[in-house]
Write a protein that holds these residues in place. Structure first.
Motif, PDB file in Angstrom:
ATOM      1  N   THR A 104      -0.219  -0.079  -3.776  1.00  0.00           N
ATOM      2  CA  THR A 104      -0.581  -0.877  -2.612  1.00  0.00           C
ATOM      3  C   THR A 104      -1.936  -1.538  -2.847  1.00  0.00           C
ATOM      4  O   THR A 104      -2.909  -0.878  -3.177  1.00  0.00           O
ATOM      5  CB  THR A 104      -0.626  -0.017  -1.337  1.00  0.00           C
ATOM      6  OG1 THR A 104       0.630   0.646  -1.191  1.00  0.00           O
ATOM      7  CG2 THR A 104      -0.894  -0.874  -0.116  1.00  0.00           C
ATOM      8  N   VAL A 105      -1.954  -2.861  -2.666  1.00  0.00           N
ATOM      9  CA  VAL A 105      -3.157  -3.653  -2.914  1.00  0.00           C
ATOM     10  C   VAL A 105      -3.453  -4.488  -1.677  1.00  0.00           C
ATOM     11  O   VAL A 105      -2.545  -5.074  -1.085  1.00  0.00           O
ATOM     12  CB  VAL A 105      -2.970  -4.577  -4.136  1.00  0.00           C
ATOM     13  CG1 VAL A 105      -4.218  -5.381  -4.404  1.00  0.00           C
ATOM     14  CG2 VAL A 105      -2.554  -3.795  -5.347  1.00  0.00           C
ATOM     15  N   HIS A 106      -4.715  -4.535  -1.301  1.00  0.00           N
ATOM     16  CA  HIS A 106      -5.183  -5.381  -0.207  1.00  0.00           C
ATOM     17  C   HIS A 106      -6.129  -6.416  -0.809  1.00  0.00           C
ATOM     18  O   HIS A 106      -6.998  -6.075  -1.619  1.00  0.00           O
ATOM     19  CB  HIS A 106      -5.932  -4.566   0.846  1.00  0.00           C
ATOM     20  CG  HIS A 106      -5.121  -3.467   1.441  1.00  0.00           C
ATOM     21  ND1 HIS A 106      -4.221  -3.669   2.454  1.00  0.00           N
ATOM     22  CD2 HIS A 106      -5.053  -2.147   1.148  1.00  0.00           C
ATOM     23  CE1 HIS A 106      -3.656  -2.527   2.767  1.00  0.00           C
ATOM     24  NE2 HIS A 106      -4.144  -1.580   1.981  1.00  0.00           N
ATOM     25  N   VAL A 159      -4.192  -9.991   2.976  1.00  0.00           N
ATOM     26  CA  VAL A 159      -2.841  -9.825   2.450  1.00  0.00           C
ATOM     27  C   VAL A 159      -2.679  -8.388   1.976  1.00  0.00           C
ATOM     28  O   VAL A 159      -3.577  -7.824   1.363  1.00  0.00           O
ATOM     29  CB  VAL A 159      -2.592 -10.800   1.269  1.00  0.00           C
ATOM     30  CG1 VAL A 159      -1.198 -10.614   0.692  1.00  0.00           C
ATOM     31  CG2 VAL A 159      -2.804 -12.235   1.694  1.00  0.00           C
ATOM     32  N   THR A 160      -1.515  -7.815   2.265  1.00  0.00           N
ATOM     33  CA  THR A 160      -1.151  -6.488   1.766  1.00  0.00           C
ATOM     34  C   THR A 160       0.085  -6.646   0.899  1.00  0.00           C
ATOM     35  O   THR A 160       1.056  -7.288   1.300  1.00  0.00           O
ATOM     36  CB  THR A 160      -0.845  -5.528   2.929  1.00  0.00           C
ATOM     37  OG1 THR A 160      -1.997  -5.448   3.762  1.00  0.00           O
ATOM     38  CG2 THR A 160      -0.494  -4.152   2.414  1.00  0.00           C
ATOM     39  N   TYR A 161       0.027  -6.056  -0.289  1.00  0.00           N
ATOM     40  CA  TYR A 161       1.151  -6.145  -1.226  1.00  0.00           C
ATOM     41  C   TYR A 161       1.382  -4.782  -1.855  1.00  0.00           C
ATOM     42  O   TYR A 161       0.425  -4.108  -2.243  1.00  0.00           O
ATOM     43  CB  TYR A 161       0.850  -7.182  -2.315  1.00  0.00           C
ATOM     44  CG  TYR A 161       1.879  -7.237  -3.416  1.00  0.00           C
ATOM     45  CD1 TYR A 161       3.173  -7.676  -3.159  1.00  0.00           C
ATOM     46  CD2 TYR A 161       1.560  -6.850  -4.709  1.00  0.00           C
ATOM     47  CE1 TYR A 161       4.118  -7.727  -4.163  1.00  0.00           C
ATOM     48  CE2 TYR A 161       2.501  -6.905  -5.720  1.00  0.00           C
ATOM     49  CZ  TYR A 161       3.776  -7.346  -5.443  1.00  0.00           C
ATOM     50  OH  TYR A 161       4.712  -7.394  -6.431  1.00  0.00           O
ATOM     51  N   LYS A 162       2.632  -4.382  -1.944  1.00  0.00           N
ATOM     52  CA  LYS A 162       2.970  -3.122  -2.588  1.00  0.00           C
ATOM     53  C   LYS A 162       3.824  -3.444  -3.802  1.00  0.00           C
ATOM     54  O   LYS A 162       4.957  -3.897  -3.679  1.00  0.00           O
ATOM     55  CB  LYS A 162       3.721  -2.194  -1.640  1.00  0.00           C
ATOM     56  CG  LYS A 162       3.938  -0.826  -2.219  1.00  0.00           C
ATOM     57  CD  LYS A 162       4.431   0.144  -1.177  1.00  0.00           C
ATOM     58  CE  LYS A 162       4.459   1.523  -1.798  1.00  0.00           C
ATOM     59  NZ  LYS A 162       4.598   2.560  -0.792  1.00  0.00           N
ATOM     60  N   GLY A 163       3.246  -3.237  -4.976  1.00  0.00           N
ATOM     61  CA  GLY A 163       3.936  -3.533  -6.216  1.00  0.00           C
ATOM     62  C   GLY A 163       2.946  -3.775  -7.334  1.00  0.00           C
ATOM     63  O   GLY A 163       1.742  -3.585  -7.173  1.00  0.00           O
ATOM     64  N   ILE A 164       3.465  -4.209  -8.449  1.00  0.00           N
ATOM     65  CA  ILE A 164       2.627  -4.471  -9.617  1.00  0.00           C
ATOM     66  C   ILE A 164       2.217  -5.935  -9.596  1.00  0.00           C
ATOM     67  O   ILE A 164       3.054  -6.829  -9.499  1.00  0.00           O
ATOM     68  CB  ILE A 164       3.395  -4.132 -10.914  1.00  0.00           C
ATOM     69  CG1 ILE A 164       3.745  -2.651 -10.910  1.00  0.00           C
ATOM     70  CG2 ILE A 164       2.576  -4.495 -12.136  1.00  0.00           C
ATOM     71  CD1 ILE A 164       4.675  -2.230 -12.026  1.00  0.00           C
ATOM     72  N   LEU A 165       0.925  -6.175  -9.695  1.00  0.00           N
ATOM     73  CA  LEU A 165       0.400  -7.540  -9.679  1.00  0.00           C
ATOM     74  C   LEU A 165       0.504  -8.173 -11.064  1.00  0.00           C
ATOM     75  O   LEU A 165       0.453  -7.475 -12.075  1.00  0.00           O
ATOM     76  CB  LEU A 165      -1.064  -7.531  -9.242  1.00  0.00           C
ATOM     77  CG  LEU A 165      -1.309  -7.205  -7.780  1.00  0.00           C
ATOM     78  CD1 LEU A 165      -2.790  -6.970  -7.532  1.00  0.00           C
ATOM     79  CD2 LEU A 165      -0.802  -8.314  -6.892  1.00  0.00           C
ATOM     80  N   ARG A 197      -8.734  -4.571  -3.156  1.00  0.00           N
ATOM     81  CA  ARG A 197      -8.878  -3.129  -2.973  1.00  0.00           C
ATOM     82  C   ARG A 197      -7.530  -2.466  -3.227  1.00  0.00           C
ATOM     83  O   ARG A 197      -6.516  -2.863  -2.660  1.00  0.00           O
ATOM     84  CB  ARG A 197      -9.298  -2.794  -1.529  1.00  0.00           C
ATOM     85  CG  ARG A 197     -10.686  -3.205  -1.171  1.00  0.00           C
ATOM     86  CD  ARG A 197     -11.090  -2.748   0.246  1.00  0.00           C
ATOM     87  NE  ARG A 197     -10.028  -2.256   1.104  1.00  0.00           N
ATOM     88  CZ  ARG A 197      -9.359  -2.973   2.016  1.00  0.00           C
ATOM     89  NH1 ARG A 197      -9.628  -4.250   2.157  1.00  0.00           N
ATOM     90  NH2 ARG A 197      -8.440  -2.433   2.766  1.00  0.00           N
ATOM     91  N   ARG A 198      -7.532  -1.448  -4.070  1.00  0.00           N
ATOM     92  CA  ARG A 198      -6.311  -0.704  -4.360  1.00  0.00           C
ATOM     93  C   ARG A 198      -6.344   0.628  -3.628  1.00  0.00           C
ATOM     94  O   ARG A 198      -7.381   1.270  -3.554  1.00  0.00           O
ATOM     95  CB  ARG A 198      -6.178  -0.466  -5.854  1.00  0.00           C
ATOM     96  CG  ARG A 198      -6.066  -1.756  -6.642  1.00  0.00           C
ATOM     97  CD  ARG A 198      -5.920  -1.480  -8.135  1.00  0.00           C
ATOM     98  NE  ARG A 198      -6.021  -2.692  -8.900  1.00  0.00           N
ATOM     99  CZ  ARG A 198      -5.031  -3.543  -9.105  1.00  0.00           C
ATOM    100  NH1 ARG A 198      -3.858  -3.304  -8.601  1.00  0.00           N
ATOM    101  NH2 ARG A 198      -5.221  -4.633  -9.824  1.00  0.00           N
ATOM    102  N   GLU A 199      -5.189   1.038  -3.114  1.00  0.00           N
ATOM    103  CA  GLU A 199      -5.095   2.335  -2.459  1.00  0.00           C
ATOM    104  C   GLU A 199      -4.836   3.415  -3.496  1.00  0.00           C
ATOM    105  O   GLU A 199      -4.548   3.131  -4.662  1.00  0.00           O
ATOM    106  CB  GLU A 199      -3.990   2.318  -1.403  1.00  0.00           C
ATOM    107  CG  GLU A 199      -4.380   1.508  -0.186  1.00  0.00           C
ATOM    108  CD  GLU A 199      -3.406   1.661   0.964  1.00  0.00           C
ATOM    109  OE1 GLU A 199      -2.486   2.516   0.887  1.00  0.00           O
ATOM    110  OE2 GLU A 199      -3.567   0.930   1.946  1.00  0.00           O
ATOM    111  N   ALA A 200      -4.910   4.656  -3.071  1.00  0.00           N
ATOM    112  CA  ALA A 200      -4.782   5.799  -3.977  1.00  0.00           C
ATOM    113  C   ALA A 200      -3.418   5.862  -4.655  1.00  0.00           C
ATOM    114  O   ALA A 200      -3.302   6.397  -5.762  1.00  0.00           O
ATOM    115  CB  ALA A 200      -5.043   7.098  -3.216  1.00  0.00           C
ATOM    116  N   ASP A 201      -2.376   5.317  -4.014  1.00  0.00           N
ATOM    117  CA  ASP A 201      -1.044   5.382  -4.636  1.00  0.00           C
ATOM    118  C   ASP A 201      -0.927   4.483  -5.860  1.00  0.00           C
ATOM    119  O   ASP A 201       0.027   4.590  -6.625  1.00  0.00           O
ATOM    120  CB  ASP A 201       0.054   5.067  -3.628  1.00  0.00           C
ATOM    121  CG  ASP A 201       0.012   3.632  -3.108  1.00  0.00           C
ATOM    122  OD1 ASP A 201      -0.821   2.829  -3.578  1.00  0.00           O
ATOM    123  OD2 ASP A 201       0.829   3.307  -2.229  1.00  0.00           O
ATOM    124  N   GLY A 202      -1.888   3.587  -6.069  1.00  0.00           N
ATOM    125  CA  GLY A 202      -1.904   2.726  -7.249  1.00  0.00           C
ATOM    126  C   GLY A 202      -1.030   1.488  -7.131  1.00  0.00           C
ATOM    127  O   GLY A 202      -1.121   0.589  -7.956  1.00  0.00           O
TER     128      GLY A 202
END
Length: 148
Positions: free
Chosen positions: A72-74, A86-92, A65-70
């Motif tokens: 942050t990914v869960h 897992v929560t990750y903020k960045g480019i996958l 799931r991606r948040e609106a900021d583009g």
């Protein structure tokens, strides 16, 4: 002061400096040491909060799931026995997808979730890190043994 006493003093200073240098090197090494863990290890409480670890497993289907900021990914990593959010903020990485192997480096949060600072995806269909493969195989065996 006699020459003999001066020599002992210099030897003592040298030993103290050497011990201090060894202490600093070992402390830096311990701070940068990152262990590989599985979702089962984290669910069992074997990993202390705030310690940098690598969490490896498979990305659960339909869990990304991606948040609106583009940025942050869960997502959820599993070893087929236990699952950890897992929560990750960045480019996958481009190869990061549902059902594929991934390794996330970061820390366990206070709620038992994992806050990743880096995410690595496996590079082809057949590759999985040896530690991750062993953990998944062990989880499969434990699941089969628990089924009647």
């Amino acid at each position: 002061m006699k020459a003999r006493h001066k020599r002992f003093l210099w030897i003592g200073i040298g030993v103290a400096l050497l011990a201090g240098a060894v202490f600093l090197v070992l402390r830096a090494f311990n701070d940068n040491l990152v262990f590989f863990q599985t979702p089962s290890d984290i669910a069992a409480g074997k990993v202390p909060q705030g310690r940098n670890v690598r969490l490896g497993g498979l990305v659960e289907k339909d869990s990304i799931r991606r948040e609106a900021d583009g940025l942050t990914v869960h997502f959820v990593l599993t070893d087929t026995a236990k699952s950890i959010p897992v929560t990750y903020k960045g480019i996958l990485p481009d190869l990061f997808k549902d059902g594929r192997g991934a390794v996330a480096q970061g820390k366990v949060g206070p709620d038992g979730s994992f806050i990743a600072t880096e995410v690595l995806a496996k590079h082809d269909e057949n590759y999985m890190p040896p530690e991750a493969k062993a953990a998944v195989d062990q989880a499969h065996a434990a699941t089969r043994a628990a089924q009647p």
